[in-house]
Design a protein around this motif. Sequence first.
Motif, short mmCIF file in Angstrom:
data_model
loop_
_atom_site.label_atom_id
_atom_site.label_comp_id
_atom_site.label_asym_id
_atom_site.label_seq_id
_atom_site.Cartn_x
_atom_site.Cartn_y
_atom_site.Cartn_z
N GLY A 165 -12.69 11.47 -19.21
CA GLY A 165 -12.74 10.04 -18.96
C GLY A 165 -14.17 9.58 -18.89
O GLY A 165 -14.99 10.02 -19.70
N GLY A 166 -14.54 8.85 -17.82
CA GLY A 166 -13.87 8.64 -16.57
C GLY A 166 -13.19 9.86 -15.98
O GLY A 166 -13.49 10.99 -16.28
N ASN A 167 -12.23 9.57 -15.15
CA ASN A 167 -11.38 10.59 -14.57
C ASN A 167 -10.03 10.53 -15.30
O ASN A 167 -9.29 9.55 -15.14
N PRO A 168 -9.69 11.54 -16.11
CA PRO A 168 -8.46 11.45 -16.90
C PRO A 168 -7.21 11.29 -16.05
O PRO A 168 -6.21 10.74 -16.53
N PHE A 169 -7.24 11.74 -14.81
CA PHE A 169 -6.07 11.62 -13.95
C PHE A 169 -5.80 10.18 -13.54
O PHE A 169 -4.74 9.87 -13.00
N GLY A 192 -13.37 16.65 -15.85
CA GLY A 192 -13.24 15.52 -14.95
C GLY A 192 -13.80 15.79 -13.58
O GLY A 192 -14.71 16.59 -13.39
N ASN A 193 -13.22 15.13 -12.60
CA ASN A 193 -13.64 15.21 -11.20
C ASN A 193 -12.62 16.01 -10.40
O ASN A 193 -11.50 16.23 -10.85
N PRO A 194 -12.99 16.45 -9.20
CA PRO A 194 -12.02 17.14 -8.35
C PRO A 194 -10.79 16.28 -8.10
O PRO A 194 -10.89 15.07 -7.90
N VAL A 195 -9.62 16.92 -8.14
CA VAL A 195 -8.36 16.24 -7.84
C VAL A 195 -7.65 17.03 -6.75
O VAL A 195 -8.13 18.06 -6.29
N THR A 196 -6.50 16.57 -6.35
CA THR A 196 -5.78 17.22 -5.26
C THR A 196 -5.12 18.51 -5.76
O THR A 196 -4.89 18.69 -6.96
N PRO A 466 -16.76 21.71 -23.29
CA PRO A 466 -17.30 20.39 -23.52
C PRO A 466 -17.63 19.79 -22.19
O PRO A 466 -17.24 20.29 -21.17
N CYS A 467 -18.31 18.69 -22.16
CA CYS A 467 -18.66 18.15 -20.89
C CYS A 467 -18.07 16.79 -20.69
O CYS A 467 -17.82 16.06 -21.61
N ALA A 468 -17.84 16.50 -19.42
CA ALA A 468 -17.30 15.21 -19.07
C ALA A 468 -18.36 14.15 -19.25
O ALA A 468 -19.53 14.43 -19.29
N PRO A 469 -17.96 12.86 -19.33
CA PRO A 469 -18.94 11.81 -19.55
C PRO A 469 -19.99 11.79 -18.47
O PRO A 469 -21.15 11.57 -18.73
#
Length: 513
Positions: A165-169, A192-196, A466-469
Amino acid sequence: MPENIYRLSSSLSVQKSGSRVLLSWKDPRNGRRLSAPAGPDELLGLKIVTEGLSPEALSRRRHVPAYKFYRLLSLLDRKGILKAPPALLRRNTRRFAADVPDEQVTATTFGLQWHVTNACDLHCRHCYDRTPRPIMSYQQSLRVLDELATFCRKHWAAGEICFTGGNPFLYPGFLKLYRAAVKKGFSVSILGNPVTEREVEAICRIAKPSFFQVSLEGLRRHNDFMRGEGNFDRVWRFLKILRKHKTPSAVMMTLTDLNMSQVVPLAKALEGKTNLLTFNRLSRVGGGSALRLPEAEKYRLFLKKYVRQAKRSPVMGFKDNLLNLSLRESGQELFGGCTGFGCGAAFSFLAILPDGDVHACRKFPSLLGNIQRRSLEEIYDSPAARRYRRGMKVCDGCEIRQVCGGCLAAAVRPSKPISSLRDPFCWKNLGLQAHQRGLPPSSGSSRGRKTLHRPAGRSPSHLRVPCAPSAGACLPSYLGHPLPKGEGWGSSSLPSPRGEGGERSEPGEGSLL
């Protein structure tokens, strides 16, 4: 008979001996004749070719992702047992030095770095795109999957999707889209970022991603300055969650003059906590335009130190193409570069934005078209895409062009043609310092061409991440590489041929197919 199919190699002979099938063929690398009993992978490859089976049909029948069958066929082609069709994605080798190995210019995987949404729960200082973009609906996204499947079938490529994304979640119905991609037979990963933990469990119930990449910008104080208070600890806890669920993880750094000294200390802190740490240079667009990159000579010295430290680290991986210059100067084997083919922009991958805009690389504006209005094939074959694939003229003829090509995102200048650019950090072109063996600044090393860098015992560094934005990096070292063995990787265990004149080649063990 259609031309776009795999065939048996003209050098292959097959004999039945009791319950075994014996194969004999010529090694395409040196012309030596090899022999070995056919293992499960070889038998399956022969069955696919002789019976005209499609990877998609096998995927449905065997409940194995289609991309694994595509990889199997390409590995048997490189071994010399099969002959690949002419429709494979292949670079124009006229710009390369002589005798470039075929596997370094032919892509048997093709990936999309798919930014399904720009919505994000972070506000990083170096984020290169906070543009509010409309998102594609679920039905529109399904058509993207169909486009990728059609493209991969035509070019006999294993399809890969890196959801980001962003955060794809934060994309509505992300799990539904993720499940649809898995059902299509694509290899999937998440940036992405940490999620639950509940969200990780939901993803793993569908299919474990090849890897889940998060970002850190250095040690706690600097990272939280760049990415927000408490982010470092959240990432640390999230890496534990990924380990608990046996999901490969990767950490990406965006390199600036402020955090370059923190790369090695962070790598030491991450040992035992992640599979891989890589970095990429800051892209000075968006928020990144307010930050600074290190001086070119300091960066050269940093890469030299990084290569030396990586020998002793279980997590330090290679991604920046210029690492190959340092590896070559130190007499070590090269790795595949940022995407497995050096700069793979518009060659082995494309980036898709939330509204369907397609770019050659996500790190800088490189618009090629919109997938809602043009097919993926049309976009890939467009004049604009060919210009990005062509790369920088200054790299033509370089001994390591096929695994380097510099970084277009670091070189890009408004209104300048892509071919006229040069990577401002490439000391070979800049002549900052002669190579270590006393050669003139422009002549490079005399050690000859190296193979892909694959040190023993460091399979995490084979990840193509690959890397996140928010990480400020393009699709990395992983399109075009066979993935390492192990849960979630989906690699095929084919025999590694050796010997000549009838000497036997040892078959592989534990085939995943």
